[in-house]
Design an enzyme around this catalytic site. Structure first.
Site, mmCIF file in Angstrom:
data_model
loop_
_atom_site.group_PDB
_atom_site.id
_atom_site.type_symbol
_atom_site.label_atom_id
_atom_site.label_comp_id
_atom_site.label_asym_id
_atom_site.label_seq_id
_atom_site.Cartn_x
_atom_site.Cartn_y
_atom_site.Cartn_z
ATOM 1 N N TYR A 3 -11.988 -3.075 -3.070
ATOM 2 C CA TYR A 3 -12.183 -3.171 -1.424
ATOM 3 C C TYR A 3 -13.271 -2.839 -1.406
ATOM 4 C CZ TYR A 3 -8.062 -2.188 0.063
ATOM 5 O OH TYR A 3 -6.953 -2.690 1.196
ATOM 6 N N ARG A 57 3.210 -6.914 9.074
ATOM 7 C CA ARG A 57 2.233 -5.701 9.948
ATOM 8 C C ARG A 57 3.104 -5.440 11.657
ATOM 9 N NH1 ARG A 57 -3.219 -6.858 7.463
ATOM 10 N NH2 ARG A 57 -3.681 -6.377 5.409
ATOM 11 N N HIS A 91 -1.672 -5.954 1.394
ATOM 12 C CA HIS A 91 -3.127 -7.062 1.324
ATOM 13 C C HIS A 91 -2.606 -7.644 0.400
ATOM 14 C CE1 HIS A 91 -6.470 -7.427 -0.359
ATOM 15 N NE2 HIS A 91 -5.876 -8.022 -1.506
ATOM 16 N N ASN A 101 -1.543 -0.477 7.118
ATOM 17 C CA ASN A 101 -1.168 -1.931 7.318
ATOM 18 C C ASN A 101 -0.039 -2.099 6.205
ATOM 19 O OD1 ASN A 101 -3.272 -2.346 6.119
ATOM 20 N ND2 ASN A 101 -4.449 -3.638 7.602
ATOM 21 N N GLU A 144 -9.530 -10.618 -7.561
ATOM 22 C CA GLU A 144 -8.638 -9.467 -7.158
ATOM 23 C C GLU A 144 -6.862 -9.666 -8.510
ATOM 24 O OE1 GLU A 144 -7.108 -10.092 -3.674
ATOM 25 O OE2 GLU A 144 -9.204 -8.959 -2.597
ATOM 26 N N LYS A 160 0.497 -1.092 0.290
ATOM 27 C CA LYS A 160 0.194 0.078 0.213
ATOM 28 C C LYS A 160 0.950 1.513 0.054
ATOM 29 C CE LYS A 160 -3.922 -2.685 2.604
ATOM 30 N NZ LYS A 160 -4.526 -2.382 3.610
HETATM 31 P P1 GDP Z 1 -6.874 -7.095 5.837
HETATM 32 O O1 GDP Z 1 -7.495 -8.662 5.090
HETATM 33 O O2 GDP Z 1 -5.956 -8.152 6.684
HETATM 34 O O3 GDP Z 1 -6.649 -6.102 5.073
HETATM 35 O O4 GDP Z 1 -7.925 -6.728 6.620
HETATM 36 P P2 GDP Z 1 -10.540 -6.540 5.766
HETATM 37 O O5 GDP Z 1 -10.390 -7.129 4.223
HETATM 38 O O6 GDP Z 1 -10.553 -7.238 6.792
HETATM 39 O O7 GDP Z 1 -9.809 -4.311 5.755
HETATM 40 C C1 GDP Z 1 -9.172 -4.126 4.584
HETATM 41 C C2 GDP Z 1 -8.203 -3.287 4.977
HETATM 42 O O8 GDP Z 1 -9.416 -1.852 5.353
HETATM 43 C C3 GDP Z 1 -7.723 -3.070 6.178
HETATM 44 O O9 GDP Z 1 -5.959 -4.192 6.088
HETATM 45 C C4 GDP Z 1 -7.684 -2.155 6.650
HETATM 46 O O10 GDP Z 1 -6.287 -1.100 5.866
HETATM 47 C C5 GDP Z 1 -8.469 -1.360 5.770
HETATM 48 N N1 GDP Z 1 -9.480 -1.098 7.726
HETATM 49 C C6 GDP Z 1 -10.253 -3.097 8.069
HETATM 50 N N2 GDP Z 1 -10.379 -2.620 9.267
HETATM 51 C C7 GDP Z 1 -10.623 -1.258 9.346
HETATM 52 C C8 GDP Z 1 -11.367 -0.135 10.505
HETATM 53 O O11 GDP Z 1 -11.513 -0.713 12.191
HETATM 54 N N3 GDP Z 1 -10.266 0.626 10.438
HETATM 55 C C9 GDP Z 1 -9.447 1.734 9.909
HETATM 56 N N4 GDP Z 1 -9.512 2.713 9.650
HETATM 57 N N5 GDP Z 1 -9.438 0.963 8.771
HETATM 58 C C10 GDP Z 1 -9.268 -1.265 8.110
HETATM 59 MG MG MG Z 2 -9.326 -8.626 3.050
#
Ligand code: GDP
Ligand code: MG
Length: 162
Positions: free
Chosen positions: A60, A113, A126, A123, A137, A20
């Protein structure tokens, strides 16, 4: 593909990985690639881009209803993003383990991370979370002709012949 010897045919799972904008700005492209190469995985495609809003929103799309969706899309589209496809046995699940949990504060040291991040919205990286999301994707971020079929010479030292 038929280019691979039969004993590595089971090693051709693919996942989508993206460094990212925070990871790119912080100079973590090289170290991230090194971790996946060190594990034994192979790079299939790589490009640096500033993603369009359409691309970021569709990447997303499952998070569209979340309160942080707008900030997430603005952040990702700020770029640059280093988009990659990696290949190898169990690569989807193993890359998720190498990356760590979504919230860096809950990640074990040694994960990407866990070592490099603090906030959930910064973080670093991805990785696809399932075979179906990896397929979706990879198609979303890459044209099929950007995916390189090659036969890494390290395969015979990483994989036991079966
Ligand atoms: P990942 O698969 O571990 O990347 O997590 P997810 O698919 O659930 O979410 C995608 C991305 O959205 C995450 O990597 C974070 O950058 C962001 N994100 C997810 N949950 C949160 C949250 O509660 N707050 C914020 N600010 N960003 C979030
Ligand atoms: Mg994810």
């Amino acid at each position: 593909s038929s280019y691979f010897p039969s004993w590595v045919m089971h090693c051709t799972e693919r996942t989508f990985v993206a460094i990212k904008p925070d990871g790119v700005h912080r100079g973590l492209i090289g170290r991230t690639i090194a971790r996946l190469e060190d594990k034994g995985y192979s790079l299939v495609a790589l490009k640096l881009l500033k993603p369009s809003r359409t691309l970021a929103e569709s990447h997303y799309e499952s998070l569209r209803s979340k309160p942080f969706f707008g900030d997430l899309v603005s952040f990702i589209t700020s770029g640059p993003v280093c988009a990659m496809v990696w290949e190898g046995k169990d690569v989807i699940g193993q890359v998720r383990k190498l990356i760590g949990n979504t919230d860096p504060l809950t990640c074990a040291p040694g994960t990407i991370r866990g070592d490099f991040g603090i906030d959930i919205g910064r973080n670093i990286i991805h990785g696809s979370d399932s075979i179906s999301s990896a397929e979706r994707e990879i198609q979303l971020w890459f044209h099929s002709e950007e995916l390189v079929d090659w036969n890494p010479s390290l395969h015979e030292w990483v994989y036991e012949k079966v």
